[in-house]
Design a protein around this motif. Structure first.
Motif, PDB file in Angstrom:
ATOM      1  N   PHE A 160     -23.155   8.517  11.760  1.00 55.87           N
ATOM      2  CA  PHE A 160     -21.775   8.986  11.904  1.00 55.87           C
ATOM      3  C   PHE A 160     -20.949   8.389  10.761  1.00 55.87           C
ATOM      4  CE2 PHE A 160     -17.696   8.412  14.600  1.00 55.87           C
ATOM      5  CZ  PHE A 160     -17.187   9.626  14.175  1.00 55.87           C
ATOM      6  N   CYS A 161     -20.656   9.242   9.795  1.00 58.23           N
ATOM      7  CA  CYS A 161     -19.837   8.777   8.669  1.00 58.23           C
ATOM      8  C   CYS A 161     -18.548   9.582   8.666  1.00 58.23           C
ATOM      9  CB  CYS A 161     -20.585   8.952   7.344  1.00 58.23           C
ATOM     10  SG  CYS A 161     -21.033  10.651   6.944  1.00 58.23           S
ATOM     11  N   GLY A 203     -18.296   5.724   3.908  1.00 57.95           N
ATOM     12  CA  GLY A 203     -17.375   5.163   4.910  1.00 57.95           C
ATOM     13  C   GLY A 203     -17.817   5.473   6.335  1.00 57.95           C
ATOM     14  N   HIS A 204     -17.429   4.628   7.272  1.00 55.93           N
ATOM     15  CA  HIS A 204     -17.843   4.753   8.675  1.00 55.93           C
ATOM     16  C   HIS A 204     -17.143   5.915   9.377  1.00 55.93           C
ATOM     17  CE1 HIS A 204     -18.999   3.593  12.690  1.00 55.93           C
ATOM     18  NE2 HIS A 204     -19.773   2.664  12.156  1.00 55.93           N
ATOM     19  N   GLY A 205     -17.845   6.532  10.316  1.00 58.17           N
ATOM     20  CA  GLY A 205     -17.259   7.635  11.087  1.00 58.17           C
ATOM     21  C   GLY A 205     -16.041   7.228  11.894  1.00 58.17           C
ATOM     22  N   LEU A 206     -16.001   5.966  12.334  1.00 62.31           N
ATOM     23  CA  LEU A 206     -14.858   5.521  13.146  1.00 62.31           C
ATOM     24  C   LEU A 206     -13.559   5.445  12.343  1.00 62.31           C
ATOM     25  CD1 LEU A 206     -16.584   2.767  15.312  1.00 62.31           C
ATOM     26  CD2 LEU A 206     -15.820   5.033  16.053  1.00 62.31           C
ATOM     27  N   LYS A 207     -13.667   5.596  11.050  1.00 61.70           N
ATOM     28  CA  LYS A 207     -12.484   5.624  10.185  1.00 61.70           C
ATOM     29  C   LYS A 207     -11.628   6.852  10.441  1.00 61.70           C
ATOM     30  CE  LYS A 207     -12.961   2.325   6.933  1.00 61.70           C
ATOM     31  NZ  LYS A 207     -11.840   1.533   6.423  1.00 61.70           N
ATOM     32  N   ASP A 208     -12.263   7.914  10.928  1.00 59.25           N
ATOM     33  CA  ASP A 208     -11.554   9.194  11.038  1.00 59.25           C
ATOM     34  C   ASP A 208     -12.046   9.961  12.263  1.00 59.25           C
ATOM     35  OD1 ASP A 208     -10.151  11.501  10.623  1.00 59.25           O
ATOM     36  OD2 ASP A 208     -10.988  11.954   8.651  1.00 59.25           O
ATOM     37  N   THR A 209     -11.714   9.413  13.427  1.00 56.94           N
ATOM     38  CA  THR A 209     -12.215  10.034  14.658  1.00 56.94           C
ATOM     39  C   THR A 209     -11.556  11.390  14.909  1.00 56.94           C
ATOM     40  OG1 THR A 209     -10.604   8.733  15.893  1.00 56.94           O
ATOM     41  CG2 THR A 209     -12.849   7.870  15.795  1.00 56.94           C
ATOM     42  N   VAL A 265       0.841  -1.186   0.000  1.00 59.14           N
ATOM     43  CA  VAL A 265       0.000   0.000   0.000  1.00 59.14           C
ATOM     44  C   VAL A 265       0.881   1.243   0.000  1.00 59.14           C
ATOM     45  CG1 VAL A 265      -1.525   1.327   1.501  1.00 59.14           C
ATOM     46  CG2 VAL A 265      -1.891  -1.125   1.256  1.00 59.14           C
ATOM     47  N   LEU A 266       0.637   2.150  -0.915  1.00 65.74           N
ATOM     48  CA  LEU A 266       1.340   3.435  -0.887  1.00 65.74           C
ATOM     49  C   LEU A 266       0.327   4.526  -0.538  1.00 65.74           C
ATOM     50  CD1 LEU A 266       3.680   3.317  -4.058  1.00 65.74           C
ATOM     51  CD2 LEU A 266       3.953   2.193  -1.851  1.00 65.74           C
ATOM     52  N   THR A 267       0.629   5.286   0.513  1.00 63.76           N
ATOM     53  CA  THR A 267      -0.267   6.377   0.906  1.00 63.76           C
ATOM     54  C   THR A 267       0.519   7.691   0.901  1.00 63.76           C
ATOM     55  OG1 THR A 267       0.251   6.251   3.270  1.00 63.76           O
ATOM     56  CG2 THR A 267      -1.520   4.832   2.482  1.00 63.76           C
ATOM     57  N   PRO A 268      -0.183   8.806   0.701  1.00 64.00           N
ATOM     58  CA  PRO A 268       0.504  10.101   0.818  1.00 64.00           C
ATOM     59  C   PRO A 268       0.909  10.324   2.282  1.00 64.00           C
ATOM     60  CG  PRO A 268      -1.872  10.405   0.504  1.00 64.00           C
ATOM     61  CD  PRO A 268      -1.611   8.931   0.378  1.00 64.00           C
ATOM     62  N   ALA A 269       2.184  10.620   2.517  1.00 61.07           N
ATOM     63  CA  ALA A 269       2.703  10.710   3.891  1.00 61.07           C
ATOM     64  C   ALA A 269       1.951  11.756   4.709  1.00 61.07           C
ATOM     65  CB  ALA A 269       4.199  11.036   3.868  1.00 61.07           C
ATOM     66  N   GLY A 270       1.556  11.360   5.899  1.00 59.68           N
ATOM     67  CA  GLY A 270       0.932  12.280   6.854  1.00 59.68           C
ATOM     68  C   GLY A 270      -0.438  12.776   6.445  1.00 59.68           C
ATOM     69  N   ALA A 271      -1.050  12.165   5.433  1.00 58.43           N
ATOM     70  CA  ALA A 271      -2.300  12.724   4.906  1.00 58.43           C
ATOM     71  C   ALA A 271      -3.485  11.770   4.989  1.00 58.43           C
ATOM     72  CB  ALA A 271      -2.094  13.157   3.453  1.00 58.43           C
ATOM     73  N   THR A 272      -3.291  10.640   5.676  1.00 57.64           N
ATOM     74  CA  THR A 272      -4.402   9.694   5.779  1.00 57.64           C
ATOM     75  C   THR A 272      -4.794   9.497   7.240  1.00 57.64           C
ATOM     76  OG1 THR A 272      -2.861   7.832   5.836  1.00 57.64           O
ATOM     77  CG2 THR A 272      -3.741   8.433   3.682  1.00 57.64           C
ATOM     78  N   ALA A 273      -6.010   9.041   7.461  1.00 55.67           N
ATOM     79  CA  ALA A 273      -6.508   8.867   8.828  1.00 55.67           C
ATOM     80  C   ALA A 273      -5.858   7.641   9.469  1.00 55.67           C
ATOM     81  CB  ALA A 273      -8.029   8.715   8.806  1.00 55.67           C
ATOM     82  N   GLY A 274      -5.411   7.815  10.717  1.00 55.42           N
ATOM     83  CA  GLY A 274      -4.696   6.775  11.444  1.00 55.42           C
ATOM     84  C   GLY A 274      -5.430   5.435  11.517  1.00 55.42           C
ATOM     85  N   PRO A 275      -6.721   5.424  11.831  1.00 57.66           N
ATOM     86  CA  PRO A 275      -7.421   4.128  11.938  1.00 57.66           C
ATOM     87  C   PRO A 275      -7.384   3.322  10.631  1.00 57.66           C
ATOM     88  CG  PRO A 275      -8.707   5.860  12.982  1.00 57.66           C
ATOM     89  CD  PRO A 275      -7.562   6.542  12.284  1.00 57.66           C
ATOM     90  N   LYS A 276      -7.345   3.997   9.502  1.00 58.13           N
ATOM     91  CA  LYS A 276      -7.295   3.272   8.225  1.00 58.13           C
ATOM     92  C   LYS A 276      -5.935   2.605   8.042  1.00 58.13           C
ATOM     93  CE  LYS A 276     -10.433   6.639   6.116  1.00 58.13           C
ATOM     94  NZ  LYS A 276     -10.607   7.666   5.084  1.00 58.13           N
ATOM     95  N   ARG A 277      -4.875   3.328   8.400  1.00 59.56           N
ATOM     96  CA  ARG A 277      -3.539   2.721   8.306  1.00 59.56           C
ATOM     97  C   ARG A 277      -3.436   1.564   9.294  1.00 59.56           C
ATOM     98  NH1 ARG A 277      -2.070   8.042   8.576  1.00 59.56           N
ATOM     99  NH2 ARG A 277      -1.065   7.768  10.602  1.00 59.56           N
ATOM    100  N   ALA A 278      -4.054   1.742  10.464  1.00 53.35           N
ATOM    101  CA  ALA A 278      -4.029   0.661  11.463  1.00 53.35           C
ATOM    102  C   ALA A 278      -4.716  -0.587  10.917  1.00 53.35           C
ATOM    103  CB  ALA A 278      -4.710   1.136  12.750  1.00 53.35           C
TER     104      ALA A 278
END
Ligand code: F0G
Length: 306
Positions: free
Chosen positions: A249-250, A277-283, A86-99
């Motif tokens: 909650f999205c 997408g679910h709200g818990l993706k980006d608290t 997986v390649l993501t833009p550094a520092g620009a994605t929500a932590g729970p998704k990377r987790a």
């Protein structure tokens, strides 16, 4: 027809998400795609793409992602016994998704660049032996994502007047339009995009150059899709209202369809907003006000509630 008709052994139970009536906007229905196995609509297409990659003898699947594609690819790759890169833009994605992606064992590389840079690199990687690109430029993704259109028709029992959804890279609107066309119906399709594409607070759709821009432009020219450009404020208000007034909650990007309906003043008819997408993706989007700590007595609690 559910997506399981296409992909079976790899399924985690994607699709068949609830379609619920909004309480505060008459005629509006919310399609809760955050209730898919990894918390976003991506699972509908990813199960198909990863299954076909496995059947073609791939060693690894690769994707660029603002987070949800990554979480989905990682889960299905794990289940199929494939590696996920997986390649993501550094520092620009929500932590729970990377987790989520890491929890499933994916290699997550944060690229010093944008989502568009990451996608360019993934296209190159995907051309190498053993790797299969599972971004939505892979037609298997679109084939699977079409299922949401069939499901909406089945659950509603009629053709909606308007279907509204977010527009990031444009894979989902392409799939939704194809799904309705295949079903032989033509609801008005309205998509919301961030005016500030490259920097928007709605990190899932932080995409400067949509991969499907040309196809979306064709759909617009054919009168099948309308694009509504949204300010950051319009996105925030729609997102906040969904949670405050509907209990839905999205994540921020998911509110773009509802924001587009509001901007166009569409408030009658039978309409469907796809909450992607679910709200818990980006608290982090909720913010963290200072905790309100009170003594463990009823008096203290009542005092705080005054
Ligand atoms: N909503 C959510 C929650 C998303 O994650 C995305 C895209 C979109 C809407 C836009 O869909 O790109 O098909 O127009 N997320 C991708 C990702 C880019 O990497 O997870 P689109």
């Amino acid at each position: 027809m559910g997506v399981t008709a296409v992909a079976s052994w790899l399924s985690l139970g994607e699709g068949s998400t609830p379609l619920v009536e909004a309480r505060r906007t008459s005629g509006l229905h919310l399609k809760l795609e955050g209730l898919n196995p990894t918390g976003s609509f991506k699972d509908r297409g990813m199960v198909v793409a990863v299954e076909r990659a496995a059947e073609r003898g791939a060693r690894a699947v690769v994707c660029a992602s603002t987070g949800n594609t990554a979480a989905s690819a990682a889960a299905y790759a794990a289940r199929a016994g494939l590696e996920a890169v997986v390649l993501t833009p550094a520092g620009a994605t929500a932590g729970p998704k990377r987790a989520q992606a890491r929890a499933a064992g994916a290699r997550v590389l944060e690229i010093e660049g944008t989502f568009d840079d990451a996608l360019r690199l993934c296209r190159e990687l995907g051309a190498r032996d053993g790797f299969v690109l599972v971004n939505s430029v892979n037609p298997d993704r679109i084939a699977g994502q079409k299922s949401v259109a069939f499901e909406i028709l089945e659950q509603l029992g009629s053709v909606p007047d308007v279907v509204a959804l977010p527009f990031g890279g444009g894979g989902n609107v392409s799939a939704v339009a194809a799904g309705f066309a295949e079903a032989g119906v033509a609801p008005r399709i309205v998509v919301g995009e961030a005016a500030e594409r490259a920097t928007t607070w709605a990190s899932a759709i932080r995409i400067g150059e949509p991969a499907h821009a040309e196809h979306v432009a064709e759909l617009v020219a054919a009168g099948r899709v309308e694009v509504v450009t949204l300010s950051e404020d319009e996105l925030r208000v729609a997102w906040s209202r969904l949670a405050h007034e509907e209990g839905a909650f999205c994540e921020p990007a998911s509110a773009a369809g509802v924001a587009a309906l509001a901007k166009l003043g569409i408030d009658d008819g039978v309409n469907v907003a796809i909450l992607t997408g679910h709200g818990l993706k980006d608290t982090a989007a909720v913010g963290e006000p200072p905790a309100e700590t009170v003594a463990a007595t009823l008096d203290a609690v009542l005092e705080a509630l005054r």
